[in-house]
Enzyme design. Structure first.
Site, mmCIF file in Angstrom:
data_model
loop_
_atom_site.group_PDB
_atom_site.id
_atom_site.type_symbol
_atom_site.label_atom_id
_atom_site.label_comp_id
_atom_site.label_asym_id
_atom_site.label_seq_id
_atom_site.Cartn_x
_atom_site.Cartn_y
_atom_site.Cartn_z
ATOM 1 C CG ASP A 46 -2.610 0.848 1.481
ATOM 2 O OD1 ASP A 46 -2.555 1.522 -0.169
ATOM 3 O OD2 ASP A 46 -1.976 0.755 2.586
ATOM 4 C CG HIS A 47 -0.747 4.724 -0.277
ATOM 5 N ND1 HIS A 47 -0.963 5.595 -1.083
ATOM 6 C CD2 HIS A 47 -1.403 4.773 0.734
ATOM 7 C CE1 HIS A 47 -2.101 5.825 -1.154
ATOM 8 N NE2 HIS A 47 -2.970 5.387 0.312
ATOM 9 C CG ASP A 91 0.748 7.726 -3.521
ATOM 10 O OD1 ASP A 91 0.829 8.368 -4.439
ATOM 11 O OD2 ASP A 91 0.528 7.991 -2.574
ATOM 12 C CD GLU A 149 -3.213 8.594 -4.521
ATOM 13 O OE1 GLU A 149 -2.737 7.078 -4.116
ATOM 14 O OE2 GLU A 149 -3.435 9.181 -4.385
ATOM 15 N N GLY A 209 -7.460 8.869 7.194
ATOM 16 C CA GLY A 209 -8.722 8.706 8.132
ATOM 17 C C GLY A 209 -9.244 8.932 8.741
ATOM 18 C CG HIS A 255 -6.096 4.920 -1.709
ATOM 19 N ND1 HIS A 255 -5.079 4.648 -1.450
ATOM 20 C CD2 HIS A 255 -6.078 4.464 -3.185
ATOM 21 C CE1 HIS A 255 -4.140 3.837 -1.994
ATOM 22 N NE2 HIS A 255 -4.921 3.130 -3.182
ATOM 23 C CB SER A 303 -12.669 4.243 7.377
ATOM 24 O OG SER A 303 -11.172 3.052 7.265
ATOM 25 C CB ILE A 307 -11.670 -0.788 4.627
ATOM 26 C CG1 ILE A 307 -12.826 -0.070 3.543
ATOM 27 C CG2 ILE A 307 -12.149 -0.376 5.910
ATOM 28 C CD1 ILE A 307 -13.719 -1.222 2.923
ATOM 29 C CG ASP A 308 -5.950 1.216 7.815
ATOM 30 O OD1 ASP A 308 -5.935 0.256 8.613
ATOM 31 O OD2 ASP A 308 -4.677 1.797 8.036
#
Ligand code: G3H
Ligand code: 13P
Ligand code: ZN
Length: 315
Positions: free
Chosen positions: A81-82, A103, A133, A180, A210, A213, A254-255
């Site tokens: 991821d990223h 990214d 991205e 976030g 991205h 959440s 989703i984090d």
């Protein structure tokens, strides 16, 4: 079974999105596999640069290999991821990852293409797929801070040129979300108008969302009631995932929501059992709660119930 996202995206395109969940430790991994097997969903495990250095990158690999044995039914991709270029190259060389994200979205357009293409060339030579991205999300990403006010949405007019020249296999688009727990203020929400224009220019091409959440308000309320301080937290409406999938989004990241489950479980546990200190007690509660959370999320994404079809298509 570890697979690349290529076939998973082909099968999902236009119908549902795969959940891409970040993991950092064994408890999250167990809950993730349990939730995906319970809901019969294919999925993507994401490992960030921070996750790779939290214990050790080899520790996470070992945990995932073990989970693959414990849950032989599971079908999943292992995704960086990223990533920056150096981390992408390290993951490609490791032979463990089936997918990486480069990214370079904070770079100027031409530089983003140049870096992405280098990673694509190295990855494709090893049968690994690449997410890139274009545009910038609001909020704080791993190695770049972007003021929400200056967040740059993906320019649909650049999308085709970017994909063609970089050779990437999927495209992360900035359509109004941020990373976030504090995503939107006022009436802000997903920019489906931008997504529609991107899909028009890239029909059939897998898109990635991205910062997806949902930051459930009841979860935030429980955390705050147990001593947390998360005033004003707000996320993406999970009922919009299916619309995004219809418009070509095949991967939804989703984090934060998982972190909220962890925080709620542990805050409530130690509030309710102040005499306890065995880390396994809240750990067990967390694994069960995380599995339930993952299964519910897969229902919203539409990936629940797709495992048999995916296994059949993979042969
Ligand atoms: O987009 C970032 C992910 O939520 C991973 O977060 O870099 O703190 O591991 P992290
Ligand atoms: P959230 O912070 O909304 O969970 O987004 C996670 C993400 O995009 C990981 O790449
Ligand atoms: Zn992200």
């Amino acid at each position: 079974m570890i697979v690349t996202t290529k076939k998973l995206f082909e099968l999902a395109y236009g119908k549902y999105a795969l959940g891409a969940y970040n993991i950092n430790n064994a408890e999250q991994t167990m809950g993730l596999f349990r939730g995906c097997v319970d809901s019969q969903a294919p999925f993507i495990i994401q490992i960030s640069k921070g996750a790779r250095s939290y214990t050790d990158k080899l520790m996470l690999e070992a945990i995932i290999r073990a989970a693959d044995q414990i849950f032989p039914q599971a079908v999943f991709a292992v995704h960086l991821d990223h990533g920056d270029e150096k981390t992408c190259m390290d993951c490609i060389a490791s032979g463990f990852y089936s997918s990486v994200m480069i990214d370079a979205s904070h770079e100027a357009y031409e530089k983003n293409i140049e870096i992405t293409k280098r990673v694509v060339d190295a990855a494709h030579a090893r049968g690994i797929v690449v997410e890139a991205e274009l545009g910038q999300l609001g909020g704080v990403e791993e190695h770049v801070a972007v003021d929400e006010a200056n967040a740059k949405l993906t320019d649909p007019n650049q999308a085709k040129d970017f994909v063609t020249r970089s050779g990437c296999d999927s495209l992360a688009c900035a359509i109004g979300t941020s990373h976030g727990a504090f995503k939107f203020s006022g009436t802000q929400g997903l920019r489906f108008d931008v997504l529609v224009e991107i899909q028009k220019r890239l029909p059939g091409f897998p898109l990635v969302m991205h910062g997806s959440s949902s930051v459930p308000q009841e979860e935030v309320a429980r955390i705050n009631a147990a001593g947390g301080r998360l005033a004003g937290a707000k996320g993406v409406d999970a009922n919009q995932f299916r619309r995004a999938a219809e418009l070509g989004v095949t991967k939804i990241n989703i984090d934060t929501d998982g972190r909220l489950v962890w925080t709620r479980v542990h805050r409530e546990f130690f509030r309710d059992f102040p005499e306890k200190f065995d880390l396994r007690d809240p750990g067990k509660v967390f694994m069960a709660e995380y599995a339930r959370f993952i299964a519910a999320k897969n229902e919203k994404l539409g990936s629940a119930g797709q495992l048999a079809a995916v296994r059949a298509a993979l042969g």
